[in-house]
Design a protein around this motif. Structure first.
Motif, PDB file in Angstrom:
ATOM      1  N   TRP A 160       0.834  -1.200   0.000  1.00 56.14           N
ATOM      2  CA  TRP A 160       0.000   0.000   0.000  1.00 56.14           C
ATOM      3  C   TRP A 160       0.863   1.243   0.000  1.00 56.14           C
ATOM      4  N   VAL A 299      -2.504   8.078   9.589  1.00 59.53           N
ATOM      5  CA  VAL A 299      -2.760   7.105  10.644  1.00 59.53           C
ATOM      6  C   VAL A 299      -3.469   7.790  11.813  1.00 59.53           C
ATOM      7  N   TYR A 300      -3.236   9.054  11.983  1.00 58.66           N
ATOM      8  CA  TYR A 300      -3.999   9.742  13.025  1.00 58.66           C
ATOM      9  C   TYR A 300      -5.401  10.082  12.547  1.00 58.66           C
ATOM     10  N   LEU A 303      -7.283   7.427  13.610  1.00 54.16           N
ATOM     11  CA  LEU A 303      -7.396   7.160  15.034  1.00 54.16           C
ATOM     12  C   LEU A 303      -8.186   8.229  15.776  1.00 54.16           C
ATOM     13  N   HIS A 345       9.751   8.840  10.366  1.00 51.58           N
ATOM     14  CA  HIS A 345      10.063   7.627  11.126  1.00 51.58           C
ATOM     15  C   HIS A 345       9.763   6.356  10.332  1.00 51.58           C
ATOM     16  N   HIS A 346       9.125   6.501   9.189  1.00 50.05           N
ATOM     17  CA  HIS A 346       8.925   5.315   8.350  1.00 50.05           C
ATOM     18  C   HIS A 346      10.134   5.069   7.449  1.00 50.05           C
ATOM     19  N   ALA A 372      -0.292   9.763  25.812  1.00 47.04           N
ATOM     20  CA  ALA A 372      -0.297   9.331  27.205  1.00 47.04           C
ATOM     21  C   ALA A 372      -1.344  10.112  27.988  1.00 47.04           C
ATOM     22  N   MET A 413       9.815   1.347  17.867  1.00 45.67           N
ATOM     23  CA  MET A 413      10.177   1.704  16.495  1.00 45.67           C
ATOM     24  C   MET A 413      10.609   3.140  16.389  1.00 45.67           C
ATOM     25  N   ALA A 414      10.086   3.966  17.299  1.00 43.10           N
ATOM     26  CA  ALA A 414      10.481   5.368  17.247  1.00 43.10           C
ATOM     27  C   ALA A 414      11.956   5.512  17.606  1.00 43.10           C
ATOM     28  N   ASP A 419      14.752   0.492  15.585  1.00 42.09           N
ATOM     29  CA  ASP A 419      14.006   0.376  14.327  1.00 42.09           C
ATOM     30  C   ASP A 419      14.881  -0.195  13.214  1.00 42.09           C
ATOM     31  N   HIS A 423      12.521  -2.704  11.724  1.00 43.36           N
ATOM     32  CA  HIS A 423      11.833  -2.138  10.567  1.00 43.36           C
ATOM     33  C   HIS A 423      11.499  -3.233   9.554  1.00 43.36           C
ATOM     34  N   HIS A 431       2.381  -3.852  15.444  1.00 36.90           N
ATOM     35  CA  HIS A 431       2.107  -2.488  15.906  1.00 36.90           C
ATOM     36  C   HIS A 431       0.879  -1.912  15.216  1.00 36.90           C
ATOM     37  N   PHE A 432       0.882  -1.952  13.896  1.00 33.40           N
ATOM     38  CA  PHE A 432      -0.204  -1.181  13.270  1.00 33.40           C
ATOM     39  C   PHE A 432      -1.518  -1.915  13.294  1.00 33.40           C
ATOM     40  N   VAL A 435      -2.955  -0.730  16.615  1.00 35.65           N
ATOM     41  CA  VAL A 435      -3.570   0.593  16.610  1.00 35.65           C
ATOM     42  C   VAL A 435      -4.745   0.681  15.634  1.00 35.65           C
ATOM     43  N   ARG A 493       8.379  -8.601   6.798  1.00 35.90           N
ATOM     44  CA  ARG A 493       7.028  -8.448   6.249  1.00 35.90           C
ATOM     45  C   ARG A 493       7.002  -8.843   4.786  1.00 35.90           C
TER      46      ARG A 493
HETATM   47  C1  HEA Z   1      -3.972   4.364  13.922  1.00 32.09           C
HETATM   48  C2  HEA Z   1      -2.836   4.225  13.472  1.00 32.09           C
HETATM   49  C3  HEA Z   1      -1.505   4.437  14.135  1.00 32.09           C
HETATM   50  C4  HEA Z   1      -1.186   5.065  15.325  1.00 32.09           C
HETATM   51  C5  HEA Z   1      -2.087   5.756  16.297  1.00 32.09           C
HETATM   52  C6  HEA Z   1       0.233   4.959  15.458  1.00 32.09           C
HETATM   53  C7  HEA Z   1       0.912   5.489  16.533  1.00 32.09           C
HETATM   54  C8  HEA Z   1       2.295   5.510  16.639  1.00 32.09           C
HETATM   55  N1  HEA Z   1       3.181   4.939  15.751  1.00 32.09           N
HETATM   56 FE1  HEA Z   1       2.687   3.853  14.097  1.00 32.09          FE
HETATM   57  N2  HEA Z   1       2.239   3.005  12.335  1.00 32.09           N
HETATM   58  C9  HEA Z   1       0.974   2.820  11.819  1.00 32.09           C
HETATM   59  C10 HEA Z   1      -0.197   3.238  12.382  1.00 32.09           C
HETATM   60  C11 HEA Z   1      -0.278   3.947  13.585  1.00 32.09           C
HETATM   61  N3  HEA Z   1       0.760   4.278  14.399  1.00 32.09           N
HETATM   62  C12 HEA Z   1       1.035   2.099  10.579  1.00 32.09           C
HETATM   63  C13 HEA Z   1      -0.149   1.719   9.703  1.00 32.09           C
HETATM   64  C14 HEA Z   1       2.366   1.836  10.340  1.00 32.09           C
HETATM   65  C15 HEA Z   1       3.025   1.031   9.229  1.00 32.09           C
HETATM   66  C16 HEA Z   1       2.897   1.552   7.879  1.00 32.09           C
HETATM   67  C17 HEA Z   1       3.553   0.618   6.893  1.00 32.09           C
HETATM   68  O1  HEA Z   1       4.778   0.595   6.841  1.00 32.09           O
HETATM   69  O2  HEA Z   1       2.827  -0.109   6.201  1.00 32.09           O
HETATM   70  C18 HEA Z   1       3.089   2.439  11.457  1.00 32.09           C
HETATM   71  C19 HEA Z   1       4.472   2.419  11.548  1.00 32.09           C
HETATM   72  C20 HEA Z   1       5.164   3.090  12.531  1.00 32.09           C
HETATM   73  C21 HEA Z   1       6.567   3.309  12.489  1.00 32.09           C
HETATM   74  C22 HEA Z   1       7.519   2.876  11.364  1.00 32.09           C
HETATM   75  C23 HEA Z   1       8.046   1.559  11.633  1.00 32.09           C
HETATM   76  C24 HEA Z   1       8.858   1.034  10.513  1.00 32.09           C
HETATM   77  O3  HEA Z   1       8.321   0.835   9.432  1.00 32.09           O
HETATM   78  O4  HEA Z   1      10.031   0.815  10.748  1.00 32.09           O
HETATM   79  C25 HEA Z   1       6.899   3.979  13.640  1.00 32.09           C
HETATM   80  C26 HEA Z   1       8.279   4.399  13.989  1.00 32.09           C
HETATM   81  O5  HEA Z   1       8.516   5.233  14.725  1.00 32.09           O
HETATM   82  C27 HEA Z   1       5.681   4.200  14.365  1.00 32.09           C
HETATM   83  C28 HEA Z   1       5.593   4.860  15.583  1.00 32.09           C
HETATM   84  C29 HEA Z   1       4.410   5.206  16.196  1.00 32.09           C
HETATM   85  C30 HEA Z   1       4.361   5.962  17.453  1.00 32.09           C
HETATM   86  C31 HEA Z   1       5.504   6.420  18.272  1.00 32.09           C
HETATM   87  C32 HEA Z   1       3.014   6.158  17.706  1.00 32.09           C
HETATM   88  C33 HEA Z   1       2.462   6.938  18.876  1.00 32.09           C
HETATM   89  O6  HEA Z   1       1.482   7.825  18.462  1.00 32.09           O
HETATM   90  C34 HEA Z   1       1.914   6.043  19.943  1.00 32.09           C
HETATM   91  C35 HEA Z   1       1.683   6.781  21.245  1.00 32.09           C
HETATM   92  C36 HEA Z   1       0.965   5.989  22.302  1.00 32.09           C
HETATM   93  C37 HEA Z   1       1.499   5.446  23.406  1.00 32.09           C
HETATM   94  C38 HEA Z   1       2.955   5.527  23.676  1.00 32.09           C
HETATM   95  C39 HEA Z   1       0.658   4.645  24.349  1.00 32.09           C
HETATM   96  C40 HEA Z   1       0.002   5.397  25.457  1.00 32.09           C
HETATM   97  C41 HEA Z   1       0.919   6.046  26.395  1.00 32.09           C
HETATM   98  C42 HEA Z   1       1.176   5.615  27.653  1.00 32.09           C
HETATM   99  C43 HEA Z   1       0.529   4.434  28.220  1.00 32.09           C
HETATM  100  C44 HEA Z   1       2.070   6.427  28.475  1.00 32.09           C
HETATM  101  C45 HEA Z   1       3.301   5.763  28.954  1.00 32.09           C
HETATM  102  C46 HEA Z   1       4.256   5.502  27.878  1.00 32.09           C
HETATM  103  C47 HEA Z   1       5.562   5.798  27.927  1.00 32.09           C
HETATM  104  C48 HEA Z   1       6.195   6.612  28.995  1.00 32.09           C
HETATM  105  C49 HEA Z   1       6.467   5.288  26.830  1.00 32.09           C
HETATM  106  N4  HEA Z   1       4.640   3.655  13.674  1.00 32.09           N
END
Ligand code: HEA
Ligand code: HEA
Ligand code: CUA
Ligand SMILES: [Cu+2]
Lengths: 647, 286, 120, 318
Positions: A160, A299-300, A303, A345-346, A372, A413-414, A419, A423, A431-432, A435, A493
């Motif tokens: 995708w 992605v947001y 969400l 970050h991707h 959080a 991953m962040a 990562d 990755h 992960h995804f 979420v 993957r």
């Molecule tokens: C709804 C969709 C959604 C959401 C909300 C998020 C939220 C987050 N995503 Fe995600 N992400 C995706 C959907 C989403 N992601 C998708 C689809 C992909 C892959 C795409 C692909 O390659 O096909 C992806 C991929 C992806 C990557 C790339 C990975 C890679 O390909 O190598 C990364 C890297 O940083 C990342 C990070 C994050 C982070 C940091 C959050 C943050 O927003 C999360 C924050 C939330 C929390 C941390 C939890 C609550 C907090 C607490 C409980 C407090 C205490 C916590 C601490 C003190 C640590 N995401």
């Protein structure tokens, strides 16, 4: 002021309540009623969810029993004896993700619930531009049509994410030539549809609120829809532009235009499949930047509305005011704002400038902060409540807990160095799905059940709902939790057959377990569909406010008639005054209720300035010194000041 | 009754999740081969992984515990109404500041590892000694790894020489497919290219991953400190055969000896038998 | 909205200014061989000035209320931020670009760039 | 609030901005449009910066080579600015009730749009005739010569009549075969091949065909005729001009960006068509000022984009 545009039929007088009986076609098909459009979106996306899920089951089949004949679907799709070929596998996950993201999650949140809820919850009779709204639904169909064509031509096969050059050079993925073009066209249509929706939502929320509905009396659902619309409006055009560029890169024209194609993403000197070396000079990495500039905010987009709806549902079901309303609203805005600066970050391993990678890493980690805050506030909302353990509540709790898992795996991953290792392994897949499915879809399931009475005037079946919830939750965790472990074990993957690599051989049993869980989860969705359809016809009828909720929408009849409200309601307070001591004998206090005059100044409500409950002030919002919506564009600082002065 | 069930349910599943994670290494569900990384950098990545795992576990237990607690309390709430509270400013401040501290710590703590892995002073790369560690140029293609070593014994002194070597094939170069020899306990520098679409050079045991971008030549460096053969896989979707880009990286004491062996195989004209048995043909281009 | 006449005059003046600006950039173009850097900065500055004129007067932003900042500030930041963020990766070729025939030819080419005539 | 709408007596109770929904929506839409063009222009800037030769020096082709004519761009800027001014005037006039003047200005705006597209079309045509089209440009000398030979092959495949008789055809086919052979020896004989291609254009029967069909020959000739129209001697300088390193990337950016801009101009014409039609039928009313204002906002945006495109594409050297 409502200047009527004589040349613009879509913005008629806002308060025309004299609606005549429309014909069947106008009422159910080319309807401009936001509620009907919402339901249309809902039905379409639920069907698409089945399709996307079926594709997922195809993926799972191949991973558990590689190269075995696939039952049922195999015969339909895969050609030779029902076996999945590697090309077909590539197409499976590409189309699975495409369908789930572009045709399920985005349209169900913004399209279905956004449409249905925004006017009802802000007390408007319809969207600002009903015709535009209808168009935004009908632009989904060309998208679906072209995705369908893409299937027909063999399926787009570059994931995708469609990274070039696999996607930009037709020779690189033989057999998906037209399919990839159709895919790009379809994504453009989704883009147009979303764009039309989002400007409409923003206008509606800014300008069509009922009297007294100040910014900080809006339910969090509306806040989240608003912020989502902003994200869409500003991120999506970039993807549209990039999509056009890629389409032009792929162009294969004839006649006088023979050989004309652009080369934005095509470097020189690339030899694919023994074709002539390319001449181009473009940069493949550019696509990734443009794509993720949209797709991370996306992605947001997928969400935030769920977050907003869950907030409303949790408050209602726990009979408690939301814990920290303003922090909740601000953190929504903060997620959106930060969401624009983390897309890199991707691309940590893609060969991006390391300094840039460092910046993206820090911003990515910091985005966990508003998340959080939201998590803690949800828990705070449940804290001390009188919880009703019905299906809605269960889904909301599942939303919160699964979001924590998905979010916390995001932290791994962040962290760039980590990562590097995880990755493009199944850790990411885990992960995804946590979420996207674990949070968003659980939120959506809850919302379907919660607003069902408003949509159809009947209740959904609780028992079936709970069974569905139980099976989905268990199946979901069984499916996706082990994927974290697969990822740490280094399973990449998008592998049609991981087991040809010796270090992955021993993971086959785990994959089989996952597939079985996925099947359970998939079957559970049939319960949902059955429950939904049968309740439309046979569910017990209900009144306007079956949950004893506070929102404006619950003061309209169920289902609301065309035009929604008999008279446009006036709003006197925020939406979360549950268990208020101001009323005796019941634990809710609706936004539209006018309490008798001897009322004190509502000292307990921090959000509503003193004396604002009186109707006299409410009647003259136009005289207010400030525009109430001045600060609505994601700039909460300004918003708070102006909104406070407003009423 | 059903309340108790759901409370138990939401209390139980996080415990199950933690248990699964805890037994994972014992079940061989952990890092490949259940061993630590074979590069110093990989070991630091592992350490970071475990550090984050620890922090995250605490956060997970904390939030899930709190959730379970409020659920139990809420399910037993016999009051007429819920608690009429709009929130708490102090709590809000605490749970903003504490996580942001933790998060900042995570963010800053790891920059170092990233810098070692990727950052290099490009302004002064003519003075940088590292290019001289050049071992090979790896070109990813659909669906194989093509490897080109400098002629056995060839030494590089400056970056300019390296650049010159990279620009075009040279006499004496040694070619191989899908099998890469690297020196043991010495820094290895590889230039990664793509001949067609995007691929990624992924050696799980070494914790090394770098995408091969078409049109670019990207350097990766690592030091293997464990002799042996490691799986080389492709981690970026590159077409239908993505899954079968299987290769191997072998860390050997004497790299030059291997290169000489490969060279003699390559120069084999079909008449003079090459040194070594046929079994050793692996890794050479026919 | 009381004084339409003065508005008309403002519009005319703005139009005049825009024409002058355009002329200035056309003139600046003549010197670009001599000092491309300066000319580049100058014409971009002129473009910004022109854009400001159009937005302030023709698009009435001068007379609009606070929402203009709320809408335009984030948009401008994003619109400018995007190219800037692309710069370190794409614009500056952080990693070694694989030399291609094209690049090698370009080397000879630049020295003889001014070969053409102005027609088209 | 729109400073032109007539004061309404009894406004309905309303929250939010004191601004017509349509105008608000339009502004938001312009926000999305800004992002769209930002992506396109940003792409152009970074790709242009990244186009370097082996030594890392910028290697983007110059205006002369890509047939970018600054004066045409400047005139177009002027046309758009003028039309922008006319729109605000029209808006003001319609709001004031001077429908005749309003209609006149709207018609002028429409004419400006047509003029803009005409000039744009002229520029496009200049690129078209020289084959400066994305994907079709030779970026190296070898590619250019290869392309020329391919084109000669296409000419040689025509029937005898078109080529001026059977002997001429036979001759051309023979020439073509020889060129092919030369080409296979690649760089060694590039110059010889070039010369032969050019000399083919002198053949009395098929020469004109070669000259019009073989791009290299045509550009060669364009650039090497003296006043009297005779060929002058060929030197290294002229060799360079028929292949353009990074030409395809240039053409990709140029056509995509200006093309999308032109599409926006066309959409603007459609938008203006309605009030013009209404005006021609004598039906304009004061309430239409809102429509014209919104249409004007859109039109100014189209103007704004061009204001930035003009220096970035035509003038700035980076
Ligand atoms: C709804 C969709 C959604 C959401 C909300 C998020 C939220 C987050 N995503 Fe995600 N992400 C995706 C959907 C989403 N992601 C998708 C689809 C992909 C892959 C795409 C692909 O390659 O096909 C992806 C991929 C992806 C990557 C790339 C990975 C890679 O390909 O190598 C990364 C890297 O940083 C990342 C990070 C994050 C982070 C940091 C959050 C943050 O927003 C999360 C924050 C939330 C929390 C941390 C939890 C609550 C907090 C607490 C409980 C407090 C205490 C916590 C601490 C003190 C640590 N995401
Ligand atoms: C909202 C988004 C969403 C959702 C809900 C899902 C749901 C599921 N996903 Fe998906 N997935 C993605 C988004 C999503 N996924 C994305 C973005 C990717 C990345 C793709 C890429 O790499 O490019 C991906 C990739 C992906 C992979 C990795 C493929 C690979 O990399 O090789 C896998 C593997 O197991 C998988 C599995 C599943 C499963 C088992 C479900 C289950 O939850 C599905 C459950 C089933 C149903 C909900 C429907 C039930 C249907 C039936 C019972 C049949 C009835 C049929 C008819 C009536 C026709 N997904
Ligand atoms: Cu090569 Cu995937
Ligand atoms: Cu992301």
């Amino acid at each position: 002021m409502n200047t009527t545009d004589t040349l613009n039929p879509s913005s008629g007088p806002a308060h025309d309540l004299h609606h005549h009986n429309p014909s069947f076609i106008k009422k159910y098909i080319f309807s401009t009623d936001h509620k009907m459009i919402g339901v249309q979106f809902l039905i379409t996306t639920l069907i698409m969810m089945l399709l996307g899920g079926a594709l997922a089951l195809g993926i799972r089949w191949q991973l558990a029993w590689p190269w075995e004949n696939m039952p049922i679907f195999g015969i339909k799709f895969a050609g030779e004896g029902g076996q999945i070929s590697p090309e077909f596998y590539t197409m499976l996950f590409t189309m699975h993700a495409t369908v789930m993201i572009f045709l399920v999650v985005i349209p169900i949140l913004a399209g279905a619930f956004g449409n249905f809820l925004i006017p009802l919850m802000i007390g408007a009779d319809d969207m600002a531009f009903p015709t535009l709204n209808m168009l935004s639904y009908w632009f989904m169909w060309p998208a679906i049509f072209f995705f369908g064509l893409s299937f027909y031509f063999g399926g787009a096969a570059s994931g995708w994410t469609s990274y070039p050059l696999l996607s930009a050079l037709p020779e690189a993925a033989p057999g998906s030539g037209h399919a990839q073009n159709m895919w790009l066209i379809a994504v453009t249509f989704v883009g147009v549809s979303s764009m039309m929706g989002s400007v409409n939502y923003m206008t509606t929320i800014i300008n069509m609120r009922a009297p007294g509905m100040t910014l900080f009396r809006m339910p969090l659902t509306i806040w989240s829809m608003f912020i989502t619309a902003i994200l869409q409006a500003f991120a999506l055009p970039v993807l549209t532009a990039a999509g056009f560029m890629m389409l032009f890169d792929r162009a294969a024209l004839g006649g006088a235009f023979e050989g004309i194609h652009t080369s934005f993403f095509i470097p020189s000197g690339i030899v694919v499949n023994n074709a002539d070396p390319t001449v181009g000079g473009g940069q493949a990495l550019l696509w990734q930047h443009l794509f993720w500039f949209y797709s991370h905010p996306a992605v947001y987009i997928m969400l935030l509305p769920a977050m907003g709806m869950v907030s409303d549902m949790l408050a209602t079901m726990c009979r408690k005011p939301i814990f920290g309303y303003k922090p909740m609203a601000y953190s929504l805005a903060a997620i959106a704002g930060l969401g624009f600066i983390v897309w890199g970050h991707h691309m940590f391993t893609s060969g991006m400038n390391p300094a840039l990678g460092m910046t993206f890493m820090v911003s990515t980690i910091m985005i966990a902060l508003p998340s959080a805050i939201k998590t803690f506030n949800w828990i705070g909302t449940i804290w001390g409540g009188k919880i009703r353990f019905n299906t809605v509540t269960l889904h909301c709790i599942a939303f919160v807990s699964q979001f924590v898992v998905g979010g916390l795996s995001g932290i791994f991953m962040a962290a760039v160095p980590v990562d590097i290792y995880i990755h493009d392994t199944y850790f990411i897949v885990a992960h995804f799905h946590y979420v996207l499915f674990g949070s968003t879809l659980f939120g959506i399931f809850g919302a379907i059940q919660f607003w069902f009475p408003k949509m159809f005037g009947r209740m959904m079946n609780e028992r079936l709902g709970k069974i569905h919830f139980f099976l989905t939750f268990v199946g979901f965790n069984g499916t996706f939790f082990p994927m974290h472990l697969l990822g740490v074990a280094g399973m990449p993957r998008r592998y049609a057959d991981p087991y040809i690599h010796p270090y992955l051989e021993h993971l086959m049993p785990m994959n089989q377990f996952i597939t079985i869980c996925a099947l359970i989860m998939g079957l559970a969705q049939l319960i949902l569909i059955y429950n939904w359809v049968s309740s439309i016809f046979w569910g017990p009828k209900c009144g306007p406010n079956p949950w004893n909720a506070n929102g404006v929408e619950w003061s309209a009849p169920s289902p609301p008639p065309h035009g929604n409200f008999e008279v446009i309601p006036t709003v006197y307070r925020g939406p979360y005054e549950y268990s208020s001591p101001l009323v005796q004998g019941r634990d809710f206090l609706m936004q539209t209720e006018l309490l008798p005059p001897p009322e004190p100044d509502e000292p307990d409500d921090p959000d509503v300035p003193a004396g604002s409950a009186g109707p006299a002030e409410q009647d003259a919002p136009n005289d207010s010194p400030e525009d109430p919506a001045t600060g609505t564009d994601g700039e909460p600082g300004e918003a708070s000041e102006t909104a406070a002065e407003e009423s | 009754m059903s309340r108790i069930f759901w409370c138990l349910f939401f209390t139980f599943w996080p415990i199950a999740a933690i248990v699964v994670c805890a037994i994972a290494p014992a079940m061989d569900w952990g890092f490949p081969g259940n061993r630590e990384a074979a590069t110093p950098l990989g070991q630091r990545i592992d350490d970071l992984f475990y550090l984050i795992l620890g922090i995250v576990t605490v956060a997970f237990i904390g939030t899930m515990g709190a959730l379970a607690y409020v659920l139990w309390k809420g399910s037993k709430n016999e009051d007429e109404k819920g608690w009429f509270s709009h929130g708490s400013h102090n709590l809000e401040v605490i749970w903003t500041i504490v996580p942001s501290g933790i998060l900042l710590f995570i963010a800053l703590y790891q920059i170092d590892v990233w810098a070692i892995y990727r950052v290099r002073d490009y302004e002064n790369r003519d003075a940088d000694p590292r290019p001289t560690h050049l071992v090979a140029e790896v070109t990813a293609r659909q669906f194989e790894w093509r490897i080109r070593y400098p002629a056995p014994g060839k030494k590089f002194k400056t970056y300019k020489e390296v650049k010159d070597w990279l620009a075009r094939p040279h006499a004496g170069d040694v070619y191989a497919v899908n099998k890469l020899f690297v020196p043991l306990n010495r820094e290895t520098l590889i230039y990664l290219k793509s001949g067609d679409v995007q691929h990624a050079f992924f050696v799980p045991d070494l914790r090394v991953k770098q995408d091969a971008m078409p049109g670019q030549s990207i350097d990766i460096w690592f030091t293997v400190n464990r002799a042996g053969k490691f799986n080389l896989t492709c981690a970026e979707l590159c077409g239908w055969g993505h899954y079968k880009m299987r290769g191997e990286v072998e860390a050997v004491e004497d790299l030059q000896a291997q290169l000489r062996r490969l060279k003699s195989l390559q120069d084999y004209d079909g008449v003079t038998p090459p040194e070594g048995a046929p079994g050793e043909l692996e890794g050479a281009t026919p | 909205m009381a004084d339409h006449e003065s508005h008309d005059k403002i519009y005319l003046r703005v139009f005049g200014a825009l024409c002058v600006f355009t002329l200035l950039s056309a003139i600046a173009d003549l010197f670009k061989e001599a000092s491309p850097g300066v000319v580049g900065v100058v014409v971009l500055a002129i473009a910004v000035a022109k854009a400001a004129c159009v937005m302030l007067f023709f698009m009435h932003l001068k007379w609009e209320r606070g929402w203009k900042y709320v809408l335009l500030a984030p948009t401008t930041i994003l619109a400018i931020g995007l190219p800037i963020a692309l710069m370190p990766d794409i614009g500056w070729n952080y990693y070694h670009k694989v030399p291609t025939e094209t690049m090698i030819e370009a080397e000879h080419h630049n020295s003889s760039a001014a070969a053409g005539d102005q027609d088209h | 609030m729109s400073h032109s709408s007539p004061p309404t007596v009894a406004e309905p109770l309303k929250m939010g901005l004191k601004m017509a929904n349509s105008k608000l929506c339009l502004w938001l839409f312009l926000g999305t449009e800004i992002m769209f063009f930002s992506a396109l222009i940003g792409t152009y800037i970074v790709l242009r910066l990244s186009s370097v030769d082996v030594d890392g020096d910028r290697a983007w082709p110059s205006n002369e080579i890509t047939h970018i004519v600054t004066i045409a761009g400047a005139i177009n800027t002027f046309v758009l600015i003028g039309s922008s001014w006319l729109v605000v005037k029209a808006h003001e006039e319609i709001a004031r009730g001077q429908f005749k003047e309003g209609l006149r200005d709207l018609l002028l705006v429409f004419a400006c749009a047509v003029l803009f597209l005409g000039i744009k079309g002229y520029e496009y045509q200049g690129k078209w005739t020289r084959d400066i089209l994305p994907g079709r440009i030779s970026e190296t000398r070898l590619q250019a010569v290869e392309k020329a030979v391919r084109q000669i092959g296409a000419v040689a495949a025509l029937d005898a009549e078109a080529l001026g008789g059977e002997p001429a055809r036979k001759d051309l086919v023979a020439q073509y075969t020889q060129l092919e052979t030369l080409l296979r020896q690649e760089k060694l004989t590039l110059a010889a091949t070039e010369d032969r291609v050019v000399s083919l254009t002198k053949h009395e029967s098929y020469g004109p065909l070669i000259e019009s069909h073989v791009m290299m020959a045509r550009i060669y000739h364009d650039r090497t005729r003296d006043e009297a129209g005779n060929l002058v001697s060929l030197d290294q300088e002229h060799h360079a001009a028929y292949y353009i390193p990074y030409g395809n990337l240039f053409a990709s950016c140029y056509f995509t960006i200006t093309g999308f801009h032109a599409i926006h101009v066309i959409v603007g014409m459609i938008i203006f068509f309605f009030p013009i039609k209404k005006g021609l039928m004598g039906g304009l009313e004061e309430a239409d000022a809102q429509y014209v204002e919104n249409a004007g906002l859109y039109w100014h945006f189209v103007d704004l984009v061009w204001i930035f495109l003009f220096p970035l594409i035509y003038i700035v050297q980076f």
